[in-house]
Design a protein around this motif. Structure first.
Motif, PDB file in Angstrom:
ATOM      1  N   HIS A  84       5.763 -14.228  36.187  1.00  0.00           N
ATOM      2  CA  HIS A  84       5.241 -13.014  36.799  1.00  0.00           C
ATOM      3  C   HIS A  84       5.290 -11.936  35.731  1.00  0.00           C
ATOM      4  O   HIS A  84       6.226 -11.876  34.936  1.00  0.00           O
ATOM      5  CB  HIS A  84       6.077 -12.608  38.008  1.00  0.00           C
ATOM      6  CG  HIS A  84       7.478 -12.244  37.617  1.00  0.00           C
ATOM      7  ND1 HIS A  84       8.417 -13.199  37.282  1.00  0.00           N
ATOM      8  CD2 HIS A  84       8.075 -11.052  37.456  1.00  0.00           C
ATOM      9  CE1 HIS A  84       9.529 -12.594  36.937  1.00  0.00           C
ATOM     10  NE2 HIS A  84       9.361 -11.289  37.035  1.00  0.00           N
ATOM     11  N   THR A  85       4.281 -11.133  35.668  1.00  0.00           N
ATOM     12  CA  THR A  85       4.254 -10.042  34.697  1.00  0.00           C
ATOM     13  C   THR A  85       3.673  -8.799  35.353  1.00  0.00           C
ATOM     14  O   THR A  85       2.932  -8.883  36.332  1.00  0.00           O
ATOM     15  CB  THR A  85       3.396 -10.389  33.458  1.00  0.00           C
ATOM     16  OG1 THR A  85       2.072 -10.744  33.888  1.00  0.00           O
ATOM     17  CG2 THR A  85       3.983 -11.533  32.665  1.00  0.00           C
ATOM     18  N   ALA A  86       4.012  -7.675  34.766  1.00  0.00           N
ATOM     19  CA  ALA A  86       3.404  -6.401  35.156  1.00  0.00           C
ATOM     20  C   ALA A  86       2.745  -5.868  33.898  1.00  0.00           C
ATOM     21  O   ALA A  86       3.420  -5.487  32.950  1.00  0.00           O
ATOM     22  CB  ALA A  86       4.448  -5.435  35.679  1.00  0.00           C
ATOM     23  N   VAL A  87       1.433  -5.905  33.855  1.00  0.00           N
ATOM     24  CA  VAL A  87       0.676  -5.424  32.709  1.00  0.00           C
ATOM     25  C   VAL A  87       0.392  -3.947  32.939  1.00  0.00           C
ATOM     26  O   VAL A  87      -0.256  -3.586  33.917  1.00  0.00           O
ATOM     27  CB  VAL A  87      -0.634  -6.225  32.546  1.00  0.00           C
ATOM     28  CG1 VAL A  87      -1.426  -5.715  31.376  1.00  0.00           C
ATOM     29  CG2 VAL A  87      -0.335  -7.712  32.398  1.00  0.00           C
ATOM     30  N   SER A  88       0.913  -3.101  32.054  1.00  0.00           N
ATOM     31  CA  SER A  88       0.734  -1.652  32.218  1.00  0.00           C
ATOM     32  C   SER A  88      -0.484  -1.175  31.448  1.00  0.00           C
ATOM     33  O   SER A  88      -0.687  -1.544  30.296  1.00  0.00           O
ATOM     34  CB  SER A  88       1.977  -0.916  31.717  1.00  0.00           C
ATOM     35  OG  SER A  88       3.084  -1.264  32.499  1.00  0.00           O
ATOM     36  N   ARG A  89      -1.284  -0.356  32.112  1.00  0.00           N
ATOM     37  CA  ARG A  89      -2.476   0.225  31.496  1.00  0.00           C
ATOM     38  C   ARG A  89      -2.555   1.697  31.873  1.00  0.00           C
ATOM     39  O   ARG A  89      -2.154   2.092  32.967  1.00  0.00           O
ATOM     40  CB  ARG A  89      -3.734  -0.485  31.974  1.00  0.00           C
ATOM     41  CG  ARG A  89      -3.809  -1.928  31.526  1.00  0.00           C
ATOM     42  CD  ARG A  89      -5.158  -2.534  31.897  1.00  0.00           C
ATOM     43  NE  ARG A  89      -5.248  -3.877  31.393  1.00  0.00           N
ATOM     44  CZ  ARG A  89      -4.939  -4.972  32.073  1.00  0.00           C
ATOM     45  NH1 ARG A  89      -4.508  -4.880  33.302  1.00  0.00           N
ATOM     46  NH2 ARG A  89      -5.065  -6.159  31.521  1.00  0.00           N
ATOM     47  N   VAL A  90      -3.082   2.495  30.969  1.00  0.00           N
ATOM     48  CA  VAL A  90      -3.290   3.905  31.257  1.00  0.00           C
ATOM     49  C   VAL A  90      -4.625   4.044  31.971  1.00  0.00           C
ATOM     50  O   VAL A  90      -5.654   3.572  31.491  1.00  0.00           O
ATOM     51  CB  VAL A  90      -3.282   4.747  29.958  1.00  0.00           C
ATOM     52  CG1 VAL A  90      -3.583   6.205  30.272  1.00  0.00           C
ATOM     53  CG2 VAL A  90      -1.955   4.604  29.242  1.00  0.00           C
ATOM     54  N   GLN A  91      -4.586   4.678  33.148  1.00  0.00           N
ATOM     55  CA  GLN A  91      -5.802   4.957  33.902  1.00  0.00           C
ATOM     56  C   GLN A  91      -5.785   6.435  34.244  1.00  0.00           C
ATOM     57  O   GLN A  91      -4.962   6.874  35.046  1.00  0.00           O
ATOM     58  CB  GLN A  91      -5.865   4.096  35.167  1.00  0.00           C
ATOM     59  CG  GLN A  91      -6.087   2.634  34.863  1.00  0.00           C
ATOM     60  CD  GLN A  91      -6.246   1.821  36.131  1.00  0.00           C
ATOM     61  OE1 GLN A  91      -5.769   2.185  37.188  1.00  0.00           O
ATOM     62  NE2 GLN A  91      -6.936   0.704  36.004  1.00  0.00           N
ATOM     63  N   GLY A  92      -6.672   7.181  33.601  1.00  0.00           N
ATOM     64  CA  GLY A  92      -6.649   8.638  33.762  1.00  0.00           C
ATOM     65  C   GLY A  92      -5.389   9.166  33.093  1.00  0.00           C
ATOM     66  O   GLY A  92      -5.077   8.832  31.980  1.00  0.00           O
ATOM     67  N   GLY A  93      -4.633   9.945  33.795  1.00  0.00           N
ATOM     68  CA  GLY A  93      -3.391  10.470  33.254  1.00  0.00           C
ATOM     69  C   GLY A  93      -2.171   9.701  33.727  1.00  0.00           C
ATOM     70  O   GLY A  93      -1.044  10.124  33.519  1.00  0.00           O
ATOM     71  N   ARG A  94      -2.386   8.536  34.365  1.00  0.00           N
ATOM     72  CA  ARG A  94      -1.268   7.776  34.922  1.00  0.00           C
ATOM     73  C   ARG A  94      -1.150   6.404  34.277  1.00  0.00           C
ATOM     74  O   ARG A  94      -2.118   5.839  33.797  1.00  0.00           O
ATOM     75  CB  ARG A  94      -1.452   7.576  36.430  1.00  0.00           C
ATOM     76  CG  ARG A  94      -1.468   8.864  37.203  1.00  0.00           C
ATOM     77  CD  ARG A  94      -1.553   8.640  38.697  1.00  0.00           C
ATOM     78  NE  ARG A  94      -2.556   7.636  39.066  1.00  0.00           N
ATOM     79  CZ  ARG A  94      -2.592   7.009  40.214  1.00  0.00           C
ATOM     80  NH1 ARG A  94      -1.681   7.264  41.123  1.00  0.00           N
ATOM     81  NH2 ARG A  94      -3.527   6.132  40.487  1.00  0.00           N
ATOM     82  N   LEU A  95       0.066   5.883  34.330  1.00  0.00           N
ATOM     83  CA  LEU A  95       0.321   4.523  33.881  1.00  0.00           C
ATOM     84  C   LEU A  95       0.251   3.624  35.113  1.00  0.00           C
ATOM     85  O   LEU A  95       0.966   3.848  36.091  1.00  0.00           O
ATOM     86  CB  LEU A  95       1.706   4.454  33.233  1.00  0.00           C
ATOM     87  CG  LEU A  95       2.039   3.201  32.454  1.00  0.00           C
ATOM     88  CD1 LEU A  95       1.063   3.031  31.287  1.00  0.00           C
ATOM     89  CD2 LEU A  95       3.459   3.294  31.928  1.00  0.00           C
TER      90      LEU A  95
END
Length: 184
Positions: A84-95
């Motif tokens: 299981h993974t949590a892939v973090s991406r920046v979307q707008g001003g949020r992670l």
């Protein structure tokens, strides 16, 4: 006695019984008799729907899943049956974290009970990161026979490793068709 890598940590008496099945050439038959139903999940769309249905039934407040896939390299590369993974991406001003579950492709061809066991295990990691008491309580909440299924899954992996070729593999899953890590 063979090194039973999937069964390390179990009591010696239990390992002796397993060794007896191995010596008699009946381990694969024993597992197939206990888990005759082959996995109904044949592709990644069905896998995604299957895991999301389990999640919806038992873990409504858990974060949504972005992806659930069979990974043909997982068992070999990471010595894991699922991740299981949590892939973090920046979307707008949020992670934004997108949750992904990868399940070893060998479960396409295994018993249905074992795919469910791996799915439950990986879903539990959405709430509990460590393999502690709370984690296993959540696994048992989703699958009351979790510990017995995990043990039988380990027997199945052992039978496969001890020489289950394509013909033997069909016997392991008790199907007419030919067609395991972290935590399990």
């Amino acid at each position: 006695m063979l090194t039973l890598k999937y069964l390390q940590g179990y009591p010696a008496e239990l390992l002796a019984q397993v060794q007896g099945l191995i010596d008699a050439g009946r381990l694969a038959e024993h597992v197939a008799r206990r888990h005759p139903e082959a996995s109904p999940v044949r592709n990644e769309r069905e896998l995604y729907d299957y895991v999301c249905a389990l999640k919806a039934r038992h873990m409504k407040s858990a974060p949504p899943l972005a992806k659930v896939v069979f990974d043909p390299k997982l068992h070999v590369v990471k010595n894991a049956l699922g991740t299981h993974t949590a892939v973090s991406r920046v979307q707008g001003g949020r992670l934004q974290a997108k949750r992904e579950i990868r399940i070893a492709a060998l479960f396409k061809d295994g018993p249905a009970d074992f795919l469910r066991t791996i799915a439950v295990h990986e879903l539990a990691h959405l709430k509990e990161r460590e393999h502690d008491k709370a984690f296993y309580a959540l696994c048992r909440h989703m699958e009351p026979d979790y510990h017995a299924l995990e043990f039988d899954l380990r027997l199945w992996l052992t039978a496969r490793e001890l020489g289950a070729g394509p013909a033997d593999n069909a016997r392991c899953t008790n199907t007419a068709k030919d067609s395991d890590g972290h935590g399990t």
